[in-house]
Design an enzyme around this catalytic site. Structure first.
Site, PDB file in Angstrom:
ATOM      1  N   ASP A  38       0.831  -1.200   0.000  1.00 16.88           N
ATOM      2  CA  ASP A  38       0.000   0.000   0.000  1.00 16.88           C
ATOM      3  C   ASP A  38       0.873   1.260   0.000  1.00 16.88           C
ATOM      4  OD1 ASP A  38      -2.288   1.582   0.125  1.00 16.88           O
ATOM      5  OD2 ASP A  38      -2.717   1.130   2.218  1.00 16.88           O
ATOM      6  N   GLY A 123       0.883 -10.019   4.232  1.00 14.72           N
ATOM      7  CA  GLY A 123       1.912  -9.258   4.932  1.00 14.72           C
ATOM      8  C   GLY A 123       1.469  -8.946   6.349  1.00 14.72           C
TER       9      GLY A 123
END
Length: 178
Positions: A38, A123
């Site tokens: 992100d 993650g």
């Protein structure tokens, strides 16, 4: 089903460098940037991505939103929110499957021919990689079986462990689908 297998590949690379029509962002609910994929996508796309994301008002887990790619090689960024792993008893697998499906539905709607996915939820969200790989491949495979307009789906892995798991999941799915 060989035709579907030819449209899916697994590579080890950086998602932000992919020369595809769209990359998928493993986003958080705010869509305002964060850690890992992100943050890397937001940094590479530049400040206009954050501006556009602010106008979207967030995104529920399992859904997806689309923005321009700005400074990325990809024209589009599809932001999807995967589930946080809570032990597997809270619908995490269904939500992860839906995150891939929602992203592909947007790709189809926007006539996107090529799309690259990171490992969603593996993650910071703690989803077990082997499990996530199987769900990702199955979701993409199921979608491509029904929709012929997407020519290429790349599953982009950031390390050797993820690459091995996603490659294995693709191999198993291709060999088990009749």
């Amino acid at each position: 089903m060989t035709e579907v297998a030819e449209r899916i590949s697994v590579i080890m690379d950086d998602i932000v460098t992919q020369h595809v029509d769209a990359i998928v962002n493993a986003a958080n609910n705010s869509l305002l940037g964060g850690e890992g994929v992100d943050g890397a996508i937001h940094r590479a796309a530049g400040p206009k991505l954050l501006e556009e994301c602010r106008k979207l008002g967030g995104c529920p887990t399992g859904e997806a939103r689309i923005t321009k790619g700005y400074s990325l090689p990809a024209k589009w960024v599809i932001h999807t929110v995967g589930p946080v792993w809570k032990g597997g008893m809270h619908g995490e697998e269904k939500m992860l499957y839906r995150a891939y499906q929602s992203s592909l539905e947007l790709a189809h709607q926007y006539d996107i021919g090529s799309i690259a996915f990171p490992g969603i939820s593996i993650g910071a969200y703690g989803f077990p990689v082997e499990r996530a790989a199987g769900i990702a491949v199955r979701s993409v495979w199921d979608f491509l079986t029904e929709v012929k307009t997407i020519d290429e789906v790349i599953l982009v892995c950031y390390n050797q462990i993820a690459f091995k798991m996603y490659s294995g999941a693709l191999h198993n799915t291709a060999n088990n689908v009749k």
